[in-house]
Design a protein around this motif. Structure first.
Motif, PDB file in Angstrom:
ATOM      1  N   PHE A 110       0.845  -1.197   0.000  1.00 38.83           N
ATOM      2  CA  PHE A 110       0.000   0.000   0.000  1.00 38.83           C
ATOM      3  C   PHE A 110       0.875   1.240   0.000  1.00 38.83           C
ATOM      4  CE2 PHE A 110      -1.954   3.342   2.684  1.00 38.83           C
ATOM      5  CZ  PHE A 110      -2.993   3.703   1.824  1.00 38.83           C
ATOM      6  N   ILE A 111       0.587   2.153  -0.905  1.00 41.71           N
ATOM      7  CA  ILE A 111       1.276   3.444  -0.958  1.00 41.71           C
ATOM      8  C   ILE A 111       0.260   4.516  -0.607  1.00 41.71           C
ATOM      9  CG2 ILE A 111       2.550   5.093  -2.368  1.00 41.71           C
ATOM     10  CD1 ILE A 111       3.464   2.819  -4.114  1.00 41.71           C
ATOM     11  N   HIS A 112       0.510   5.229   0.481  1.00 48.96           N
ATOM     12  CA  HIS A 112      -0.430   6.259   0.917  1.00 48.96           C
ATOM     13  C   HIS A 112      -0.539   7.358  -0.129  1.00 48.96           C
ATOM     14  CE1 HIS A 112      -2.417   9.260   3.444  1.00 48.96           C
ATOM     15  NE2 HIS A 112      -2.741   8.256   4.238  1.00 48.96           N
ATOM     16  N   ASP A 113      -1.715   7.943  -0.215  1.00 49.14           N
ATOM     17  CA  ASP A 113      -1.980   8.959  -1.231  1.00 49.14           C
ATOM     18  C   ASP A 113      -1.008  10.129  -1.143  1.00 49.14           C
ATOM     19  OD1 ASP A 113      -3.609  10.195  -3.350  1.00 49.14           O
ATOM     20  OD2 ASP A 113      -4.212  11.594  -1.791  1.00 49.14           O
ATOM     21  N   SER A 114      -0.690  10.578   0.070  1.00 50.34           N
ATOM     22  CA  SER A 114       0.206  11.723   0.230  1.00 50.34           C
ATOM     23  C   SER A 114       1.612  11.406  -0.270  1.00 50.34           C
ATOM     24  CB  SER A 114       0.251  12.160   1.694  1.00 50.34           C
ATOM     25  OG  SER A 114       0.574  11.062   2.517  1.00 50.34           O
ATOM     26  N   VAL A 115       2.072  10.168  -0.025  1.00 48.59           N
ATOM     27  CA  VAL A 115       3.395   9.766  -0.518  1.00 48.59           C
ATOM     28  C   VAL A 115       3.387   9.696  -2.044  1.00 48.59           C
ATOM     29  CG1 VAL A 115       5.142   7.945  -0.510  1.00 48.59           C
ATOM     30  CG2 VAL A 115       3.899   8.488   1.594  1.00 48.59           C
ATOM     31  N   PHE A 116       2.308   9.142  -2.597  1.00 45.67           N
ATOM     32  CA  PHE A 116       2.180   9.072  -4.051  1.00 45.67           C
ATOM     33  C   PHE A 116       2.165  10.473  -4.654  1.00 45.67           C
ATOM     34  CE2 PHE A 116      -0.724   9.175  -7.730  1.00 45.67           C
ATOM     35  CZ  PHE A 116      -0.003   8.385  -8.615  1.00 45.67           C
ATOM     36  N   GLN A 117       1.440  11.389  -4.015  1.00 43.21           N
ATOM     37  CA  GLN A 117       1.395  12.766  -4.508  1.00 43.21           C
ATOM     38  C   GLN A 117       2.764  13.427  -4.453  1.00 43.21           C
ATOM     39  OE1 GLN A 117      -1.115  13.987  -6.035  1.00 43.21           O
ATOM     40  NE2 GLN A 117      -2.608  12.405  -5.506  1.00 43.21           N
ATOM     41  N   GLY A 118       3.562  13.065  -3.441  1.00 43.37           N
ATOM     42  CA  GLY A 118       4.918  13.601  -3.356  1.00 43.37           C
ATOM     43  C   GLY A 118       5.765  13.171  -4.535  1.00 43.37           C
ATOM     44  N   VAL A 119       5.584  11.926  -4.977  1.00 44.31           N
ATOM     45  CA  VAL A 119       6.300  11.432  -6.157  1.00 44.31           C
ATOM     46  C   VAL A 119       5.807  12.148  -7.399  1.00 44.31           C
ATOM     47  CG1 VAL A 119       6.767   9.405  -7.591  1.00 44.31           C
ATOM     48  CG2 VAL A 119       6.696   9.183  -5.100  1.00 44.31           C
ATOM     49  N   VAL A 120       4.499  12.376  -7.484  1.00 44.23           N
ATOM     50  CA  VAL A 120       3.920  13.081  -8.634  1.00 44.23           C
ATOM     51  C   VAL A 120       4.486  14.494  -8.736  1.00 44.23           C
ATOM     52  CG1 VAL A 120       1.801  14.053  -9.616  1.00 44.23           C
ATOM     53  CG2 VAL A 120       1.778  11.748  -8.647  1.00 44.23           C
ATOM     54  N   VAL A 121       4.573  15.179  -7.585  1.00 44.89           N
ATOM     55  CA  VAL A 121       5.140  16.539  -7.571  1.00 44.89           C
ATOM     56  C   VAL A 121       6.577  16.519  -8.071  1.00 44.89           C
ATOM     57  CG1 VAL A 121       5.854  18.460  -6.090  1.00 44.89           C
ATOM     58  CG2 VAL A 121       3.636  17.378  -5.732  1.00 44.89           C
ATOM     59  N   ALA A 122       7.358  15.533  -7.619  1.00 48.72           N
ATOM     60  CA  ALA A 122       8.756  15.428  -8.052  1.00 48.72           C
ATOM     61  C   ALA A 122       8.851  15.219  -9.562  1.00 48.72           C
ATOM     62  CB  ALA A 122       9.447  14.284  -7.309  1.00 48.72           C
ATOM     63  N   ILE A 123       7.968  14.375 -10.111  1.00 48.23           N
ATOM     64  CA  ILE A 123       7.974  14.123 -11.561  1.00 48.23           C
ATOM     65  C   ILE A 123       7.582  15.378 -12.329  1.00 48.23           C
ATOM     66  CG2 ILE A 123       6.864  12.814 -13.410  1.00 48.23           C
ATOM     67  CD1 ILE A 123       6.601  10.473 -11.462  1.00 48.23           C
ATOM     68  N   LEU A 165      -6.020  18.080  -4.211  1.00 50.16           N
ATOM     69  CA  LEU A 165      -5.254  16.860  -3.960  1.00 50.16           C
ATOM     70  C   LEU A 165      -4.627  16.916  -2.566  1.00 50.16           C
ATOM     71  CD1 LEU A 165      -3.516  16.527  -7.443  1.00 50.16           C
ATOM     72  CD2 LEU A 165      -5.518  15.278  -6.620  1.00 50.16           C
ATOM     73  N   THR A 166      -4.162  15.780  -2.092  1.00 47.99           N
ATOM     74  CA  THR A 166      -3.570  15.705  -0.752  1.00 47.99           C
ATOM     75  C   THR A 166      -2.171  16.316  -0.755  1.00 47.99           C
ATOM     76  OG1 THR A 166      -4.750  13.634  -0.346  1.00 47.99           O
ATOM     77  CG2 THR A 166      -2.929  14.176   1.135  1.00 47.99           C
ATOM     78  N   PRO A 167      -1.922  17.337   0.086  1.00 48.21           N
ATOM     79  CA  PRO A 167      -0.572  17.900   0.167  1.00 48.21           C
ATOM     80  C   PRO A 167       0.413  16.845   0.677  1.00 48.21           C
ATOM     81  CG  PRO A 167      -2.180  19.354   1.210  1.00 48.21           C
ATOM     82  CD  PRO A 167      -2.874  18.054   0.948  1.00 48.21           C
ATOM     83  N   PRO A 168       1.469  16.549  -0.051  1.00 50.97           N
ATOM     84  CA  PRO A 168       2.428  15.525   0.394  1.00 50.97           C
ATOM     85  C   PRO A 168       3.013  15.803   1.761  1.00 50.97           C
ATOM     86  CG  PRO A 168       2.797  16.080  -1.906  1.00 50.97           C
ATOM     87  CD  PRO A 168       1.806  17.076  -1.380  1.00 50.97           C
ATOM     88  N   THR A 169       3.203  17.086   2.088  1.00 53.12           N
ATOM     89  CA  THR A 169       3.822  17.448   3.358  1.00 53.12           C
ATOM     90  C   THR A 169       2.866  17.308   4.543  1.00 53.12           C
ATOM     91  OG1 THR A 169       3.413  19.729   2.609  1.00 53.12           O
ATOM     92  CG2 THR A 169       5.678  18.946   2.550  1.00 53.12           C
ATOM     93  N   SER A 170       1.633  16.874   4.288  1.00 58.04           N
ATOM     94  CA  SER A 170       0.713  16.586   5.395  1.00 58.04           C
ATOM     95  C   SER A 170       0.935  15.171   5.914  1.00 58.04           C
ATOM     96  CB  SER A 170      -0.746  16.755   4.946  1.00 58.04           C
ATOM     97  OG  SER A 170      -1.083  15.801   3.956  1.00 58.04           O
ATOM     98  N   ASP A 171       1.903  14.470   5.345  1.00 51.54           N
ATOM     99  CA  ASP A 171       2.270  13.113   5.760  1.00 51.54           C
ATOM    100  C   ASP A 171       3.668  13.171   6.374  1.00 51.54           C
ATOM    101  OD1 ASP A 171       3.250  10.423   5.867  1.00 51.54           O
ATOM    102  OD2 ASP A 171       1.750   9.850   4.389  1.00 51.54           O
TER     103      ASP A 171
END
Length: 230
Positions: A16-29, A102-108
């Protein structure tokens, strides 16, 4: 069920990959693609002409960060500017990610702690390079050997305090805005747009401020490892 991505490997083990972590990867891409595009444009641009549009804004931002590095870390440390610029942009986008729903990555805490760990190793590595490994170890005995436990705890506390400060402020903003939306929607759907005023503070102002504080503290911690000049 938590928001995120569930997937199963061929071995049958589930992950399982949490949504906030996934969003952090999306931001990096997204930022990597943006950086590649802007880098290509800068290479093709005529240096004799004044940049316009987005290129002009990028130049202003990079120039400001370079000056900020000189003021915070001291002159002669421009080698750290690219990392500080990248970190600043990444944090700004992550903190403002909630504005598009979307979920802010830094909220994780996983994301903020990972960033703080990078800062921690940057501090330790810079300290060793700038002062030598022997002096680095001696620093844990300053001013007396009895201070060794306190000095170790102080070093460990740096990434923890950095990560919790960023995580706590962003997460609290997300929670507060969710509560405000729920209350306004319960009263009347026509009142929901009023929450836009609060978004200006909790998402925009607080997001930019926390990104600035994180980068400023990173520069200050790294800058403190440099030997004092005569």
């Amino acid at each position: 069920m938590e928001k995120g991505i569930y997937f199963t490997l061929s071995s049958g083990k589930e992950y399982f990959i949490h949504d906030s972590v996934f969003q952090g990867v999306v931001v990096a891409i997204v930022l990597a693609i943006f950086g590649a595009i802007m880098g290509s444009k800068f290479k093709k641009a005529d240096y004799k002409k004044k940049p316009t549009g987005v290129m002009h804004l990028v130049e202003i931002f990079v120039t400001w960060v370079n000056k900020f590095v000189d003021q915070t870390m001291g002159e002669g440390h421009q080698a750290y500017a690219p990392y500080m610029t990248t970190l600043f942009i990444y944090l700004i986008v992550c903190n403002l990610w909630g504005l598009i729903g979307l979920t802010p990555p830094t909220s994780d805490y996983n994301v903020t702690f990972a960033l703080a760990i990078i800062t921690f190793f940057l501090i330790q590595g810079t300290n060793i390079i700038a002062n030598g490994f022997g002096n680095y170890l001696k620093g844990f005995l300053y001013p007396f050997p009895l201070f060794l436990p306190m000095n170790i705890i102080g070093e460990i506390a740096t990434p923890i305090s950095l990560s919790f400060r960023l995580f706590g402020n962003i997460l609290s903003g997300v929670i507060i805005m969710d509560l405000v939306h729920s209350v306004l929607a319960h009263i009347s759907n026509f009142l929901v747009p009023i929450s836009a005023v609060l978004h200006i503070y909790f998402d925009v102002f607080s997001g930019l401020l926390q990104a600035f504080i994180f980068v400023m503290l990173t520069m200050a911690f790294v800058g403190n490892t440099f030997p004092e000049e005569d």
